[in-house]
Design a protein around this motif. Structure first.
Motif, mmCIF file in Angstrom:
data_model
loop_
_atom_site.group_PDB
_atom_site.id
_atom_site.type_symbol
_atom_site.label_atom_id
_atom_site.label_comp_id
_atom_site.label_asym_id
_atom_site.label_seq_id
_atom_site.Cartn_x
_atom_site.Cartn_y
_atom_site.Cartn_z
ATOM 1 N N VAL A 43 0.864 -1.179 0.000
ATOM 2 C CA VAL A 43 0.000 0.000 0.000
ATOM 3 C C VAL A 43 0.899 1.227 0.000
ATOM 4 N N TRP A 53 -7.268 1.197 4.048
ATOM 5 C CA TRP A 53 -6.709 0.089 4.830
ATOM 6 C C TRP A 53 -7.813 -0.850 5.307
ATOM 7 N N PRO A 57 -3.570 -8.985 6.665
ATOM 8 C CA PRO A 57 -2.718 -7.832 6.968
ATOM 9 C C PRO A 57 -1.250 -8.193 7.140
ATOM 10 N N ILE A 96 2.814 -1.071 4.245
ATOM 11 C CA ILE A 96 2.515 0.313 3.885
ATOM 12 C C ILE A 96 3.840 1.043 3.739
ATOM 13 N N PRO A 131 -0.096 -3.569 9.588
ATOM 14 C CA PRO A 131 0.543 -4.230 8.445
ATOM 15 C C PRO A 131 1.688 -5.112 8.898
#
Length: 367
Positions: free
Chosen positions: A141, A195, A204, A209, A234
């Motif tokens: 991400v 998210w 996750p 990220i 994350p």
């Protein structure tokens, strides 16, 4: 695309990044009282007076990076947008300037870039032509930089594209709302909304990220907020040269002033942009300045900076605070680089930076 044409685009992106992520948007000179505060002693400790000197281009970096280091400040680095309309016009120009380079990155790596929305937030889903087998169930991400005001739309997805291309990951790049129309907490709200959507679709522990500058700060803030709200964190994070302290207190804010040829100094545009984003809130609020937050329980982190980076101290302080919280954290600092210059395409150092980040994610994300 030939190496020659990609190098030409690289030169253009280097200029546009220097202009729009760095020095050409610098704020007007600080008032005299602020200048006096900069040089004021702390207790009986006097500031060090430095002799004027010239700073050579280092011979210890690639020739490609030498050209980036040697680039002068943009001619209007001390111009400051006077109102919201001027800031938005500048954002539009930043996107226009970056567009050719963004197209070149996409073509160079053979990426597929799909624009869509998640929880009403625009995102770009970036898929390399080949996803590494070990990364097929993983997702990165991306949160872009630009001082919370610049690089709207696809212009903000360049770092995400480079990560997808170099690391062979699928990447979701978030086109969050920005100041001046949408100050804090709009950007962070948008990151958290995306998210939550992704948590429902992916494990996750298999997601990371990452982002640079304001994107690095938002990476840290999103992790702090997920922790505060009891959401899954994350599996790893990659905050690059994070704008982690909106009080602008780190040592290299002064030590690297006018050495960094991207941000130049604390009198730059970024100070004005961060003030627009923060509004009247306390600048020590960890959701604005994550260096003041509690990093205990954070996932493994890799941080990236350069020896000439104005935010080197923010990066180093973040790394030390993570280690003090017993978090697995790596710090890579590149010779001679100013703020975010590892994002310049086709530099050998850029390939090395992304390879290190990819390797870190591969090591720490669940299989």
């Amino acid at each position: 695309m030939s190496d020659l044409s990609f190098a030409a685009i690289n030169k253009q992106l280097s200029l546009s990044r220097r202009m729009f992520l760095g020095s050409s948007l610098a704020a007007a000179t600080l008032p005299a009282v602020a200048r006096a505060q900069e040089a004021a002693p702390i207790g009986n400790l006097e500031p060090r007076q430095l002799p004027a000197r010239s700073l050579p281009v280092p011979t210890t970096v690639s020739k490609e990076l030498q050209a980036v280091i040697a680039a002068p400040y943009a001619p209007e680095w001390n111009a400051l947008p006077e109102d919201s309309a001027a800031w938005k016009d500048l954002a539009a120009k930043s996107a226009e300037s970056a567009a050719p380079a963004i197209a070149a990155i996409r073509e160079h790596f053979g990426l597929t870039v799909e624009k869509t929305t998640m929880a009403g937030v625009p995102v770009f889903v970036i898929t390399p032509k080949e996803i590494a087998p070990r990364n097929r169930d993983r997702l990165l991400v991306h949160v872009h930089g630009g001082g919370y005001v610049l690089f709207p739309g696809e212009a903000g997805a360049g770092e995400g594209m480079m990560m997808a291309g170099h690391g062979k990951f699928k990447v979701v790049s978030i086109d969050y709302r920005m100041a001046p129309d949408f100050p804090y907490p709009a950007a962070l709200d948008d990151v958290m909304a995306v998210w939550r959507v992704l948590m429902a679709a992916y494990d996750p522990r298999k997601m990371a990220i990452f982002g640079t500058s304001a994107g690095g700060a938002l990476t840290l803030c999103a992790t702090l907020r997920a922790k505060a709200e009891g959401l899954a964190l994350p599996g790893a994070i990659g905050p690059g040269s994070p704008l982690a302290d909106l009080t602008w207190s780190g040592d290299t804010i002064m030590a690297n002033a006018f050495v960094d040829n991207a941000l130049v100094s604390r009198r730059s545009w970024a100070t004005g942009a961060s003030a627009i984003y923060a509004g009247e809130r306390d600048l020590r609020d960890p959701m604005l300045s994550p260096i003041f937050g509690d990093f205990s329980g954070f996932p493994p982190a890799i941080l990236t900076s350069g020896t000439r980076d104005l935010f080197l101290s923010d990066t180093v302080r973040t790394h030390r605070k993570l280690r003090q919280a017993d978090v697995v954290a790596e710090l890579q600092v590149f010779e001679g680089q100013s703020h975010a210059q590892y994002l310049t395409p086709s530099l050998p150092e850029s390939e090395e930076a992304f390879a290190e980040i990819a390797k870190f994610f591969e090591t720490h994300l669940a299989s």
